[in-house]
Design an enzyme around this catalytic site. Sequence first.
Site, mmCIF file in Angstrom:
data_model
loop_
_atom_site.group_PDB
_atom_site.id
_atom_site.type_symbol
_atom_site.label_atom_id
_atom_site.label_comp_id
_atom_site.label_asym_id
_atom_site.label_seq_id
_atom_site.Cartn_x
_atom_site.Cartn_y
_atom_site.Cartn_z
ATOM 1 N N HIS A 1 36.114 39.580 31.161
ATOM 2 C CA HIS A 1 35.777 38.611 30.111
ATOM 3 C C HIS A 1 35.941 39.318 28.761
ATOM 4 C CE1 HIS A 1 33.544 34.760 29.001
ATOM 5 N NE2 HIS A 1 33.727 35.375 27.851
ATOM 6 N N GLN B 1 28.542 40.050 26.097
ATOM 7 C CA GLN B 1 27.782 39.197 25.188
ATOM 8 C C GLN B 1 26.288 39.173 25.489
ATOM 9 O OE1 GLN B 1 31.036 36.055 25.758
ATOM 10 N NE2 GLN B 1 30.231 35.498 23.770
ATOM 11 N N ASN C 1 39.308 35.946 31.933
ATOM 12 C CA ASN C 1 38.812 34.862 31.092
ATOM 13 C C ASN C 1 39.707 34.681 29.868
ATOM 14 O OD1 ASN C 1 36.558 33.007 30.122
ATOM 15 N ND2 ASN C 1 36.769 34.409 28.403
ATOM 16 N N GLU C 2 40.107 33.453 29.628
ATOM 17 C CA GLU C 2 40.868 33.077 28.423
ATOM 18 C C GLU C 2 41.992 34.057 28.115
ATOM 19 O OE1 GLU C 2 38.169 32.164 25.191
ATOM 20 O OE2 GLU C 2 37.383 30.420 26.250
HETATM 21 O O1 IFM Z 1 31.692 33.050 23.402
HETATM 22 C C1 IFM Z 1 32.961 32.617 23.771
HETATM 23 C C2 IFM Z 1 33.306 33.085 25.160
HETATM 24 O O2 IFM Z 1 33.219 34.462 25.295
HETATM 25 C C3 IFM Z 1 34.727 32.669 25.515
HETATM 26 N N1 IFM Z 1 34.912 31.260 25.257
HETATM 27 C C4 IFM Z 1 34.503 30.716 24.013
HETATM 28 C C5 IFM Z 1 33.063 31.112 23.723
HETATM 29 C C6 IFM Z 1 32.613 30.530 22.381
HETATM 30 O O3 IFM Z 1 33.397 31.029 21.354
#
Ligand code: IFM
Length: 396
Positions: A116, A22, A160-161
């Site tokens: 991520h 990002q 991540n997530e």
């Molecule tokens: O930008 C994302 C991030 O990469 C992961 N969690 C949520 C954020 C907002 O959507």
Amino acid sequence: MTNHQFTLPDGFLFGASTSAHQTEGNNVNADWWAFEHRSETVVHETSGDAADSYHRWREDMDLLADLGFNAYRFSVEWARIEPAPGQVSQSALAHYRRMLQGAHDRGLEPVVTLHHFTSPRWFAERGGWTAPDAAEAFTRYTEAVAPVLDGLATHVATINEPNMLALIHTALRQGGVPADLHHLEPDEQITTAMIEAHHAAKATLHSAQPGLRVGWTVANQVFQAEPGAEDACRAHAWPREDCFLEAARGDDWIGVQAYTRTRVGPDGPLPIPDAAERTLTGWEYYPEALGEAVRHTAEVTGGQVPVLVTENGIATSDDQRRVDYTTAALTGLAQAMRDGIDVRGYLHWSALDNYEWGSYAPTFGLIAVDRDTFARTPKPSAHWLGSLARSGRLPG
Ligand code: IFM
């Protein structure tokens, strides 16, 4: 306000988060880059140079330290570190080692994410998390990263997530990434593979660097049952969130990432009411999500796993609304801490305006980034949050 402030414990990590794809720019060897550039892609905008943080990370860290923060969460990029299977780039490792050293030199505790959302193209082409040796491949990558962390990082997040990745995988199979992932079924095979990969990576990191504190970061949906829909809500939450939290029992910490809530009725998730305020991502403005997510996480993990808030924030072009949102979120966090939940840090999403997986329009950043010159400009919310960090207090 002074009477209602909450004093943070010593060593509390107060900072902001980003991820490699990002912010770094030109992450050309990653599966997401390939996805952005497919002829039939559903993505609106490509990531391109992003915030050029691959070159400007020093500036990012200078700003965060000057603002008053003591921690910075960023990710290292698998696609750069292992551009081809088994081929480790020493130059990429040296880059991330310099970043870790740079964080230390500025008094920023690094919180490092290994994965991520993005994987190397070769990993995706071999089936990604559904490949039979996915966990092994991730462990091999983890082994390559471990020496870079030596003496400079304490907190590491493996994936991540993972719960969002399991949903994104279903969406991709169906031909796109819909804005509303809640109605999709998470891919069970991917869930199992990621839990296995997380546990294997944790063991690898502990044996390579015994002092490391390893966890993973889960997207908390703050599922709220409508009256009478408690069982339906629990059943909905299990494969989408709770099984990932349950898998973190025994970890050194758990990352809470909360933005909004999801109300659930007997037939599943309910639409956001027309009258509700929405943010630039279309999510309901609901700052109470943070305190509720922290409480839910502590409950599902058995109350024994320290919590780090690794993401919380709002996509808005109205910076005062960011301050309002974050004030209310931190008030809920302080209440949860007062009630005895062991929270060790708060990392705001995001340090910078960045690539929000298909578009630059939803601006989450404390720091604005000019899309042409990459000039960074801290917003008033950055100064406000940095001064809270410096004071060692939370509102509420
Ligand atoms: O930008 C994302 C991030 O990469 C992961 N969690 C949520 C954020 C907002 O959507």
